[in-house]
Scaffold this motif. Structure first.
Motif, PDB file in Angstrom:
ATOM      1  N   UNK A 176       0.835  -1.174   0.000  1.00 52.72           N
ATOM      2  CA  UNK A 176       0.000   0.000   0.000  1.00 52.72           C
ATOM      3  C   UNK A 176       0.886   1.245   0.000  1.00 52.72           C
ATOM      4  N   UNK A 177       0.793   2.026  -1.075  1.00 56.54           N
ATOM      5  CA  UNK A 177       1.649   3.205  -1.216  1.00 56.54           C
ATOM      6  C   UNK A 177       1.416   4.233  -0.111  1.00 56.54           C
ATOM      7  N   UNK A 178       0.232   4.228   0.502  1.00 58.64           N
ATOM      8  CA  UNK A 178      -0.033   5.200   1.558  1.00 58.64           C
ATOM      9  C   UNK A 178       0.835   4.962   2.788  1.00 58.64           C
ATOM     10  N   UNK A 179       1.462   3.804   2.871  1.00 57.68           N
ATOM     11  CA  UNK A 179       2.292   3.470   4.030  1.00 57.68           C
ATOM     12  C   UNK A 179       3.780   3.715   3.782  1.00 57.68           C
ATOM     13  N   UNK A 180       4.150   4.125   2.564  1.00 54.22           N
ATOM     14  CA  UNK A 180       5.566   4.345   2.265  1.00 54.22           C
ATOM     15  C   UNK A 180       6.135   5.459   3.136  1.00 54.22           C
ATOM     16  N   UNK A 202       4.154  -4.534   6.455  1.00 53.91           N
ATOM     17  CA  UNK A 202       3.406  -3.472   7.109  1.00 53.91           C
ATOM     18  C   UNK A 202       3.047  -3.938   8.516  1.00 53.91           C
ATOM     19  N   UNK A 203       3.448  -3.168   9.539  1.00 57.59           N
ATOM     20  CA  UNK A 203       3.115  -3.595  10.897  1.00 57.59           C
ATOM     21  C   UNK A 203       1.634  -3.379  11.191  1.00 57.59           C
ATOM     22  N   UNK A 204       1.089  -4.243  12.040  1.00 52.10           N
ATOM     23  CA  UNK A 204      -0.268  -4.024  12.530  1.00 52.10           C
ATOM     24  C   UNK A 204      -0.237  -2.788  13.416  1.00 52.10           C
ATOM     25  N   UNK A 205      -1.391  -2.174  13.589  1.00 44.07           N
ATOM     26  CA  UNK A 205      -1.472  -0.972  14.415  1.00 44.07           C
ATOM     27  C   UNK A 205      -0.913  -1.225  15.815  1.00 44.07           C
ATOM     28  N   UNK A 206      -1.251  -2.361  16.403  1.00 43.10           N
ATOM     29  CA  UNK A 206      -0.757  -2.696  17.740  1.00 43.10           C
ATOM     30  C   UNK A 206       0.773  -2.722  17.770  1.00 43.10           C
ATOM     31  N   UNK A 207       1.374  -3.304  16.754  1.00 43.90           N
ATOM     32  CA  UNK A 207       2.839  -3.373  16.678  1.00 43.90           C
ATOM     33  C   UNK A 207       3.428  -1.985  16.471  1.00 43.90           C
ATOM     34  N   UNK A 208       2.805  -1.189  15.627  1.00 44.66           N
ATOM     35  CA  UNK A 208       3.281   0.168  15.374  1.00 44.66           C
ATOM     36  C   UNK A 208       3.261   0.980  16.667  1.00 44.66           C
ATOM     37  N   UNK A 209       2.200   0.851  17.444  1.00 45.87           N
ATOM     38  CA  UNK A 209       2.105   1.567  18.715  1.00 45.87           C
ATOM     39  C   UNK A 209       3.210   1.114  19.660  1.00 45.87           C
ATOM     40  N   UNK A 210       3.472  -0.184  19.712  1.00 43.00           N
ATOM     41  CA  UNK A 210       4.548  -0.701  20.570  1.00 43.00           C
ATOM     42  C   UNK A 210       5.901  -0.148  20.128  1.00 43.00           C
ATOM     43  N   UNK A 211       6.116  -0.068  18.824  1.00 45.38           N
ATOM     44  CA  UNK A 211       7.382   0.468  18.291  1.00 45.38           C
ATOM     45  C   UNK A 211       7.544   1.926  18.698  1.00 45.38           C
TER      46      UNK A 211
END
Length: 111
Positions: free
Chosen positions: A3-7, A47-56
């Protein structure tokens, strides 16, 4: 990341990690993921899941804006604010140099 929106997220995570003087292994351990998976996130092949992104974000001790600047519409405003902060932290002589350069770039862009 298909998904280009995540680049840009992976690159920003890597920069924040490096700024925090952490290795991939250290960050991955704090987040509870493998360093291989973190590497794939940073290379933007996963692409990380939202939960993983928050942890990062929490493990890095940064704001979500720091990681999402390139993908949210208000990211440009946030980036301008961050640049303004960085310029303000420079010595006055350096501030003037940077502002002169920015003025020239804006003048060229307005032509």
């Amino acid at each position: 990341m298909e998904d280009k929106t995540m680049h840009g997220i992976g690159r920003r995570i890597q920069k924040c990690r490096e700024d925090a003087k952490m290795t991939q292994e250290q960050l991955a351990e704090k987040v509870g993921i493998s360093w291989n998976y973190l590497g794939a996130i940073e290379r933007e092949t996963k692409t990380p899941k939202l939960e993983t992104l928050i942890k990062i974000v929490n493990a890095l001790g940064v704001s979500a804006d720091d990681v999402l600047l390139d993908v949210i519409d208000v990211g440009l405003k946030a980036r301008c604010t961050k640049l303004e902060e960085r310029i303000r932290n420079l010595p006055e002589k350096e501030q003037k140099k940077v502002l002169r350069i920015i003025d020239v770039l804006i003048e060229e862009a307005e032509k």
